[in-house]
Design an enzyme around this catalytic site. Structure first.
Site, PDB file in Angstrom:
ATOM      1  N   ASP A  79      -5.221   4.750  12.170  1.00  0.00           N
ATOM      2  CA  ASP A  79      -5.110   4.768  10.604  1.00  0.00           C
ATOM      3  C   ASP A  79      -4.306   5.460  10.196  1.00  0.00           C
ATOM      4  OD1 ASP A  79      -5.568   3.801   8.193  1.00  0.00           O
ATOM      5  OD2 ASP A  79      -7.753   3.707   8.318  1.00  0.00           O
ATOM      6  N   TRP A  80      -3.756   5.328   8.931  1.00  0.00           N
ATOM      7  CA  TRP A  80      -2.736   6.287   8.289  1.00  0.00           C
ATOM      8  C   TRP A  80      -3.360   7.370   8.068  1.00  0.00           C
ATOM      9  CZ3 TRP A  80      -1.211   1.935  10.057  1.00  0.00           C
ATOM     10  CH2 TRP A  80       0.145   1.497   9.883  1.00  0.00           C
TER      11      TRP A  80
END
Ligand code: BGC
Length: 759
Positions: free
Chosen positions: A297-298
């Site tokens: 995920d970012w």
């Protein structure tokens, strides 16, 4: 003379333009003859890996054999939300489509760009680039259809719009289970049951990938709340996880052959999900047989060697761990070259598997008409009728004389969910005034319930009240034949809702209207469950979730009976928060910065070191299993939903065996055509210590008035099994199994048994 001058000046202009052309459109890159990679222009490079008769794995290996160390590392990270990107050492910049993630391909080898778009409920970030994207109803609406056909339409549409716009990869479908109903992202997900959620996301991703776009299932794992998501440490036992959230991922991955799984922000049993060897290597890659790649995920990557050796294959965005540090770790021998090759292999084999090397990457125009049809179908099949006292609905278009439409900007719009899944409203936010317009702010889609309702009953007086003053709304209601109150609960990535109560005194509004008019119909536009202190006083309730760009039309079709509702709840609506496994939101108030997604790039998520633990001590009792096991009565149970007709169940036959079978008849006993979702639950032998029942099969059956159909199911032994931590394997326990069949988890008129013999 004047003409000659003009010609000259035109020529001058042309000459200047010709001289500037190479600057405007670079035609070479560091490899000499290739075009710079504008979106959709990856050159086709001949090589043995282009042989379509070879498998994706063979093709990937042939390509890897041609690659340098730098090239390999370059495929494992990239920028986020940037537009123009110059890879180190590359002369010509390449151009991203400006969405969440971008990994430039390798022109020399004809490896396409990874253009990634957030696309959980439709393709995002369209408006900034003048692109049209369909606003689909929420994932919760899709799941409420319980229909893999609907899931396929949903995935097919997102895949088509991604492909048309030049994207090569989707970020989403999301599938974290709704075990914490105040989670701000429930609208992106598919409810609280692992088999339902996994089946729906599996069908969706398969259809999406059939469009030649890589899919992704997220957020792996246990990212079941948003507050403090960057540093919350979920403490849960392995059996409980394998039989709940991880089972949803297992089914989704296996049914779809999805390209990517996104690991989540949180920690699970003291290791970050993106460097959690048990989650990534042991469970996902080994046990599920996942052949694609794990993308962070970012900002959820926290290390190089630990993460890579635990199974992380791609850091997004930025290169802080999987750029130069990864190269160095390979050179130093901390990461074996075979592991690096495996990471690249997973990416490339997924690209080959969906056909990225074999299809044109050129952009084409999106077909809005096709999107509108799918959006309307999902909203129709995903809306759930929760209450309908005295046949209040459907309304009669010909005889109704006056209707009060109240609240939630129903004069112009329907609500959508916020955060990275936010699809731009066509033409802009229909309610632009006030509120938080940044990340997670409320966006209203231009689909007017008022207009759609008036369209159904053109001869009726249809009047609107904004609902901001309950007394004035009640006045209008008093003078109308029926009152339709639209209520909303906005939810978003980055924050959980503080409570399940409707915000802004909307409970007061409904109560005031209901006191003024006994024919009060409530339409909910919510992310998930809400409490309803006024339920006894209203005559009808419709859960429309976030209903998408054709939401108003679908709601009006249902209110007036042009569509017979068939949706069923994919999550429990509790009577009160006191009944939840965690009556108080475990992370309330949010513990600090990092709760809201920060703007990219440049935010250092690694600063968030204040970890705290949440014990998922409800164990196996997720969603309805909690209410069943604890003897709590929900407001509306899992699997529940009404129709304008009625159904009867009969003739249950259960045949034991290694794959037990179940068959029964469902009859439409009313006078309208309809579709019933028939649900099969199984209670496991007492020795297993399982909650009283679990959903194991279902089917949506269309029935004409009076029609009866026989439905049969082979029960999947996997879904009857328990996960043994001792044996680290699934086991079918010997003993007596109860079969329960009906139209909701709390309405199961047919009962049978089968026995699984012991050793
Ligand atoms: C979200 C992901 C999303 C990513 C890129 C993160 O904040 O959790 O679901 O794909 O941002 O926008």
């Amino acid at each position: 003379m004047a003409f000659a001058k003009q010609l000259l000046s035109n020529w001058r202009r042309l000459l200047i333009l010709a001289a500037a052309l190479p600057l405007l459109c670079p035609t070479t890159d560091r490899y000499g003859s290739m075009l710079a990679q504008f979106p959709g222009q990856t050159p086709v490079v001949k090589g043995p890996w282009q042989d379509k008769t070879k498998s994706p794995d063979e093709r990937a290996d042939l390509l890897i054999g041609q690659m340098t160390l730098d090239e390999k590392v370059s495929l494992l990270h990239g920028p986020g939300f940037s537009r123009i990107f110059r890879a180190p050492g590359v002369e010509a910049p390449t151009i991203s489509l400006g969405n969440a993630g971008y990994i430039p391909g390798i022109a020399r080898l004809g490896i396409p760009d990874l253009q990634m778009a957030d696309a959980a409920v439709g393709v995002t970030h369209g408006s900034a680039f003048g692109r049209y994207c369909t606003v689909l109803p929420s994932g919760e609406s899709e799941a409420s259809s319980w229909s893999t056909d609907v899931a396929r339409f949903y995935g097919d549409l997102i895949g088509t719009e991604l492909r048309d716009q030049g994207y090569t990869m989707s970020l989403g479908g999301g599938i974290d289970l709704a075990r914490e109903p105040r989670n701000g992202r429930i609208f992106e997900y598919k409810g609280e049951d692992p088999i339902l959620a996994g089946t729906m996301v599996g069908a969706e991703m398969k259809a999406l990938q059939a469009q030649g776009v890589m899919g992704d299932i997220k957020h792996y794992a246990m990212n079941d709340s948003e507050n403090g998501r960057n540093f919350v440490d979920i403490i849960a036992d392995k059996r409980a996880m394998r039989e709940s959230d991880l089972l949803a991922f297992e089914i989704g991955v296996k049914e779809s052959g999805v390209s990517a799984v996104m690991c989540s922000y949180n920690l699970v049993n003291h290791d970050y999900a993106c460097e959690n060897n048990w989650l990534l290597n042991d469970v996902l890659k080994k046990d599920f047989g996942f052949q694609g790649f794990v993308i962070s995920d970012w900002g959820a990557t926290h290390s190089t060697v630990k993460a890579v050796m635990a199974g992380l294959d791609m850091q997004m965005p930025e290169d802080s761990y999987l750029g130069e540090p990864l190269k160095k770790a390979v050179q130093d021998g901390q990461v074996p070259p075979s592991r690096l090759d495996n990471m690249v292999h997973r990416v490339l084999r997924s690209e080959f598997a969906v056909g990225l090397f074999d299809r044109s990457l050129a952009r084409t125009a999106v077909d809005p008409g096709a999107g509108l049809k799918v959006a309307e179908l999902v909203a129709e099949e995903g809306t759930v009728l929760l209450k309908n006292a005295n046949g209040q609905l459907p309304l009669s278009a010909s005889s109704i004389r006056s209707i009060a439409v109240i609240g939630s900007h129903a004069d112009v719009a329907v609500l959508s969910g916020g955060g990275s899944a936010q699809v731009d409203a066509p033409g802009g936010n229909a309610v632009p005034a006030g509120g938080n317009r940044g990340f997670g702010g409320a966006v209203w889609d231009p689909s007017s319930p008022l207009r759609a309702i008036h369209g159904k009953a053109p001869n009726a007086k249809v009047e609107y009240d904004a609902g901001t003053n309950p007394a004035s709304a009640a006045d209008l209601a008093k003078n109308s034949e029926v009152a339709i109150v639209f209520v909303n609960q906005h939810t978003s990535e980055g924050r959980d809702v503080p409570s399940l109560s409707l915000p802004d005194n909307q409970d007061g509004l409904v109560s005031a209207v209901a006191a003024a008019n006994p024919h009060t119909i409530v339409v909910l536009e919510t992310g998930g469950a809400v409490t309803m202190p006024w339920i006894e006083n209203v005559s009808a309730v419709l859960a429309a979730w976030y209903p998408g760009i054709k939401g108003a039309e679908a709601i009006a079709d249902i209110l007036f009976g042009d569509v017979n509702p068939s949706g069923k709840l994919p999550l429990t609506f509790p009577k009160s928060e006191a009944d939840l496994p965690h009556p108080k939101l475990a992370t309330q108030p949010p513990p600090g910065p990092g709760d809201m997604k920060a703007p990219f790039p440049g935010v250092n998520f690694r600063l968030n070191t204040r970890q705290f633990e949440i014990n998922d001590d409800e164990g196996l009792k997720v969603g309805y299993k909690w209410y069943d096991a604890e003897g709590k009565e929900p407001l509306f149970p899992f699997g529940y939903g009404l129709s304008y007709t009625t159904y009867a169940y009969s003739g249950l036959k259960v045949t034991p065996g290694s794959t037990p079978t179940v068959s029964f008849d469902v009859k439409n006993t009313g006078s309208r055509a309809g579709a019933e979702i028939a649900e099969v639950y199984v209670g496991l032998p007492a020795s297993t210590n399982e909650p009283p029942k679990r959903l194991v099969a279902w089917q949506r059956i269309e029935l004409a008035p009076g029609e009866s159909k026989t439905v049969s199911f082979d029960l999947n032994p996997h879904y009857l099994s328990i996960f043994s931590e001792d044996k680290d394997a699934w086991q079918l326990a010997p003993g007596d199994y109860k079969v329960m069949v009906g139209g909701s988890s709390r309405d199961l008129p047919l009962n049978g048994t089968f026995r699984i013999p012991g050793e």
